[in-house]
Write a protein that holds these residues in place. Structure first.
Motif, PDB file in Angstrom:
ATOM      1  N   HIS A 153      26.288  34.879  37.078  1.00  0.00           N
ATOM      2  CA  HIS A 153      25.689  34.436  35.808  1.00  0.00           C
ATOM      3  C   HIS A 153      24.976  35.593  35.103  1.00  0.00           C
ATOM      4  CE1 HIS A 153      22.060  34.312  38.292  1.00  0.00           C
ATOM      5  NE2 HIS A 153      21.352  34.239  37.187  1.00  0.00           N
ATOM      6  N   LYS A 154      24.577  36.609  35.886  1.00  0.00           N
ATOM      7  CA  LYS A 154      23.901  37.763  35.304  1.00  0.00           C
ATOM      8  C   LYS A 154      24.874  38.705  34.608  1.00  0.00           C
ATOM      9  CE  LYS A 154      20.173  37.768  38.754  1.00  0.00           C
ATOM     10  NZ  LYS A 154      19.477  38.565  39.800  1.00  0.00           N
ATOM     11  N   VAL A 155      26.085  38.794  35.147  1.00  0.00           N
ATOM     12  CA  VAL A 155      27.063  39.715  34.563  1.00  0.00           C
ATOM     13  C   VAL A 155      27.819  39.064  33.408  1.00  0.00           C
ATOM     14  CG1 VAL A 155      29.112  39.170  35.952  1.00  0.00           C
ATOM     15  CG2 VAL A 155      28.709  41.520  35.223  1.00  0.00           C
ATOM     16  N   GLN A 156      27.768  37.760  33.298  1.00  0.00           N
ATOM     17  CA  GLN A 156      28.529  37.080  32.249  1.00  0.00           C
ATOM     18  C   GLN A 156      28.240  37.594  30.839  1.00  0.00           C
ATOM     19  OE1 GLN A 156      27.644  32.953  31.400  1.00  0.00           O
ATOM     20  NE2 GLN A 156      29.784  32.494  30.921  1.00  0.00           N
ATOM     21  N   PRO A 157      26.979  37.745  30.429  1.00  0.00           N
ATOM     22  CA  PRO A 157      26.729  38.259  29.070  1.00  0.00           C
ATOM     23  C   PRO A 157      27.344  39.637  28.838  1.00  0.00           C
ATOM     24  CG  PRO A 157      24.725  37.329  30.013  1.00  0.00           C
ATOM     25  CD  PRO A 157      25.722  37.419  31.127  1.00  0.00           C
ATOM     26  N   MET A 158      27.331  40.484  29.853  1.00  0.00           N
ATOM     27  CA  MET A 158      27.913  41.815  29.730  1.00  0.00           C
ATOM     28  C   MET A 158      29.416  41.725  29.517  1.00  0.00           C
ATOM     29  SD  MET A 158      25.794  43.618  32.854  1.00  0.00           S
ATOM     30  CE  MET A 158      26.704  45.151  32.692  1.00  0.00           C
ATOM     31  N   VAL A 159      30.070  40.873  30.284  1.00  0.00           N
ATOM     32  CA  VAL A 159      31.524  40.730  30.183  1.00  0.00           C
ATOM     33  C   VAL A 159      31.907  40.109  28.848  1.00  0.00           C
ATOM     34  CG1 VAL A 159      33.547  39.587  31.148  1.00  0.00           C
ATOM     35  CG2 VAL A 159      31.829  40.574  32.680  1.00  0.00           C
ATOM     36  N   ARG A 160      31.163  39.076  28.449  1.00  0.00           N
ATOM     37  CA  ARG A 160      31.470  38.409  27.179  1.00  0.00           C
ATOM     38  C   ARG A 160      31.348  39.385  26.003  1.00  0.00           C
ATOM     39  NH1 ARG A 160      30.649  32.833  26.047  1.00  0.00           N
ATOM     40  NH2 ARG A 160      29.134  32.681  27.745  1.00  0.00           N
TER      41      ARG A 160
ATOM     42  N   GLN B 152      29.092  50.024  33.810  1.00  0.00           N
ATOM     43  CA  GLN B 152      27.923  49.270  33.356  1.00  0.00           C
ATOM     44  C   GLN B 152      27.410  48.337  34.452  1.00  0.00           C
ATOM     45  OE1 GLN B 152      28.435  47.179  29.625  1.00  0.00           O
ATOM     46  NE2 GLN B 152      29.791  48.765  28.808  1.00  0.00           N
ATOM     47  N   VAL B 153      28.354  47.681  35.112  1.00  0.00           N
ATOM     48  CA  VAL B 153      27.988  46.713  36.155  1.00  0.00           C
ATOM     49  C   VAL B 153      27.353  47.408  37.346  1.00  0.00           C
ATOM     50  CG1 VAL B 153      28.921  45.031  37.800  1.00  0.00           C
ATOM     51  CG2 VAL B 153      29.737  45.047  35.434  1.00  0.00           C
ATOM     52  N   LYS B 154      27.920  48.533  37.743  1.00  0.00           N
ATOM     53  CA  LYS B 154      27.365  49.274  38.882  1.00  0.00           C
ATOM     54  C   LYS B 154      25.968  49.796  38.547  1.00  0.00           C
ATOM     55  CE  LYS B 154      29.957  52.043  41.294  1.00  0.00           C
ATOM     56  NZ  LYS B 154      29.957  51.368  42.596  1.00  0.00           N
ATOM     57  N   GLU B 155      25.794  50.243  37.323  1.00  0.00           N
ATOM     58  CA  GLU B 155      24.486  50.751  36.918  1.00  0.00           C
ATOM     59  C   GLU B 155      23.435  49.644  36.964  1.00  0.00           C
ATOM     60  OE1 GLU B 155      22.391  53.122  33.149  1.00  0.00           O
ATOM     61  OE2 GLU B 155      24.533  52.594  33.101  1.00  0.00           O
ATOM     62  N   ALA B 156      23.871  48.403  36.668  1.00  0.00           N
ATOM     63  CA  ALA B 156      22.946  47.260  36.704  1.00  0.00           C
ATOM     64  C   ALA B 156      22.667  46.787  38.130  1.00  0.00           C
ATOM     65  CB  ALA B 156      23.514  46.113  35.872  1.00  0.00           C
ATOM     66  N   GLY B 157      23.403  47.329  39.114  1.00  0.00           N
ATOM     67  CA  GLY B 157      23.179  46.976  40.509  1.00  0.00           C
ATOM     68  C   GLY B 157      23.650  45.589  40.889  1.00  0.00           C
ATOM     69  N   LEU B 158      24.584  45.026  40.133  1.00  0.00           N
ATOM     70  CA  LEU B 158      25.001  43.644  40.370  1.00  0.00           C
ATOM     71  C   LEU B 158      26.046  43.498  41.472  1.00  0.00           C
ATOM     72  CD1 LEU B 158      25.167  42.355  36.676  1.00  0.00           C
ATOM     73  CD2 LEU B 158      23.370  41.993  38.385  1.00  0.00           C
ATOM     74  N   LEU B 159      26.563  44.609  41.983  1.00  0.00           N
ATOM     75  CA  LEU B 159      27.532  44.541  43.075  1.00  0.00           C
ATOM     76  C   LEU B 159      26.863  44.576  44.448  1.00  0.00           C
ATOM     77  CD1 LEU B 159      30.333  46.901  41.703  1.00  0.00           C
ATOM     78  CD2 LEU B 159      30.409  44.411  41.871  1.00  0.00           C
ATOM     79  N   ALA B 160      25.561  44.819  44.475  1.00  0.00           N
ATOM     80  CA  ALA B 160      24.836  44.908  45.745  1.00  0.00           C
ATOM     81  C   ALA B 160      24.793  43.544  46.441  1.00  0.00           C
ATOM     82  CB  ALA B 160      23.418  45.408  45.496  1.00  0.00           C
ATOM     83  N   ARG B 161      24.898  43.559  47.775  1.00  0.00           N
ATOM     84  CA  ARG B 161      24.842  42.313  48.546  1.00  0.00           C
ATOM     85  C   ARG B 161      23.470  41.656  48.398  1.00  0.00           C
ATOM     86  NH1 ARG B 161      28.974  44.857  48.866  1.00  0.00           N
ATOM     87  NH2 ARG B 161      30.620  44.669  50.446  1.00  0.00           N
ATOM     88  N   ARG B 162      23.438  40.340  48.648  1.00  0.00           N
ATOM     89  CA  ARG B 162      22.197  39.572  48.543  1.00  0.00           C
ATOM     90  C   ARG B 162      21.894  38.916  49.895  1.00  0.00           C
ATOM     91  NH1 ARG B 162      20.922  37.918  43.281  1.00  0.00           N
ATOM     92  NH2 ARG B 162      19.130  36.909  44.296  1.00  0.00           N
ATOM     93  N   PRO B 163      21.435  39.688  50.874  1.00  0.00           N
ATOM     94  CA  PRO B 163      21.233  39.150  52.224  1.00  0.00           C
ATOM     95  C   PRO B 163      20.252  37.983  52.278  1.00  0.00           C
ATOM     96  CG  PRO B 163      20.195  41.301  51.990  1.00  0.00           C
ATOM     97  CD  PRO B 163      21.062  41.118  50.788  1.00  0.00           C
TER      98      PRO B 163
END
Length: 383
Positions: free
Chosen positions: A328-335, A49-60
């Motif tokens: 903070h973006k992934v928190q709702p998913m994890v909760r 789910q997290v990978k699909e949301a693209g939240l692991l991508a770096r933030r240059p």
């Protein structure tokens, strides 16, 4: 005695046929330093789910802004130091430097977790330079202590160095061996928690220097780290003495180290202290191991700035390579996922967490606390 698995089923590493190679590598990075990589389908589903949301991508862009702001902050801080001169107002400058060094430590922490750079070598060099030269912290020593031991086994007795007995007793079992004055101090140690935090910065400096001198195996660039940390630990107080005079310069250095320790320790301690301590002979799957032993601090983005994103500790432990700005973006998913799996998700305010820590430390110092009081896992405790 055989290890006990709290989910009551064998733990194994998924094969490449079951999961993508990228997922397996990401999981291995999250648990780097352990002999066995233990992951279950529960975590794999969440990871997908997290990978699909693209939240692991770096933030240059975000990280570039952080470096620019830190650089400008150092210019302002050193300008204050030299413009104020020989005045007791330098204590305000000392506070500024203490906070600034902590914010710099957050950047080094993120780089060490591969949150900033895709190239591991670049991340290592940045962490080495920033950690040793700016903070006075050995990157090699800290990497093993934090990543390989703490992240792999949070709050596990005899493994996680963050709960090893020292000035404070975290495992009630360790309190049973104390006698005399040491026993009395341990019984009241909760009340000494905040004063001791002011010494946390000094302890980091001392432990780093000792590790470099001894040539700890995890320090790849011993001489480079040694030179950089010597410049920082010796050079910065000399600059303060030069700018503010001997007396004020020395007091300035003491205050700066105390503020750094209080801020740094106050950001790390709420995340795990007072959470369940896992006995050595208990094995827990990755998702529950990282979630049950961690505590989030509420307060949103402002608290995230104050704590360098460590207020989202559960999410950070589950996805250590995720940019802290995304936590903070992934928190709702994890909760939500934890609620579906009936996994306890702990979040309190900062002050509530400090109260929990003080009460827990006093109980642990008396040897009265149950070291494995997690309601989900207690039923599997070894006798």
């Amino acid at each position: 005695m055989e290890p006990v698995d709290v989910v009551n089923r064998p733990l194994s590493t998924p094969t490449l046929g079951q999961e993508s190679r990228a997922e397996v590598l990401e999981q291995r990075r999250a648990n780097r330093g352990t002999d066995k990589q233990e992951f279950t389908s529960d975590f794999s589903a969440l990871m997908a789910q997290v990978k699909e949301a693209g939240l692991l991508a770096r933030r240059p862009g975000w990280n570039t802004l952080r470096f620019v702001l830190l650089g400008l902050s150092y210019v302002v801080a050193f300008a204050m130091l030299f413009l104020i001169g020989e005045s007791w107002w330098q204590m305000a400058t000392a506070v500024v430097f203490g906070i600034l060094f902590t914010q710099t430590a957050y950047v080094a922490h993120d780089a060490a977790h591969r949150q900033i750079f895709t190239n591991g070598k670049v991340g290592e060099w940045v962490s080495t330079i920033v950690g040793n030269l700016f903070i006075g912290l050995s990157y090699g020593w800290w990497l093993k202590k934090h990543n390989a031991l703490h992240h792999a086994n949070p709050n596990k007795a005899g493994v996680d160095g963050d709960i090893a007995p020292g000035a404070l007793i975290f495992d009630p079992e360790d309190a049973h061996e104390l006698t005399g004055l040491r026993k009395w101090l341990a019984a009241h140690q909760g009340w000494f928690f905040f004063p001791l935090l002011t010494l946390a910065g000094l302890q980091l400096h001392v432990n780093s220097v000792q590790a470099i001198i001894k040539g700890q195996s995890s320090i790849k660039r011993r001489w480079i780290e040694g030179i950089l940390i010597a410049i920082r630990i010796i050079g910065f107080p000399l600059i303060a003495i030069w700018a503010a005079g001997p007396l004020i310069g020395i007091v300035f250095t003491i205050v700066q180290v105390m503020v750094f320790g209080l801020h740094m320790g106050g950001s790390f301690a709420p995340n795990h202290k007072g959470q369940p301590i896992v006995p050595k002979d208990v094995k827990i799957d990755f998702l529950r191991r990282q979630t049950l032993m961690s505590r989030n601090i509420s307060g949103g983005r402002p608290m995230g700035f104050l704590m360098g994103g460590l207020n989202y500790q559960i999410e950070h432990h589950l996805f250590p390579s995720m940019p802290s700005v995304n936590l903070h973006k992934v928190q709702p998913m994890v909760r939500e996922y934890c609620a579906q799996k009936d996994i306890k998700y702990t979040e309190t305010t900062l002050f509530e967490s400090f109260g929990i820590i003080v009460r827990y430390l006093n109980r642990a110092g008396l040897g009265q606390a149950d070291p494995f009081d997690c309601p989900i896992t207690a039923q599997f405790r070894s006798r």
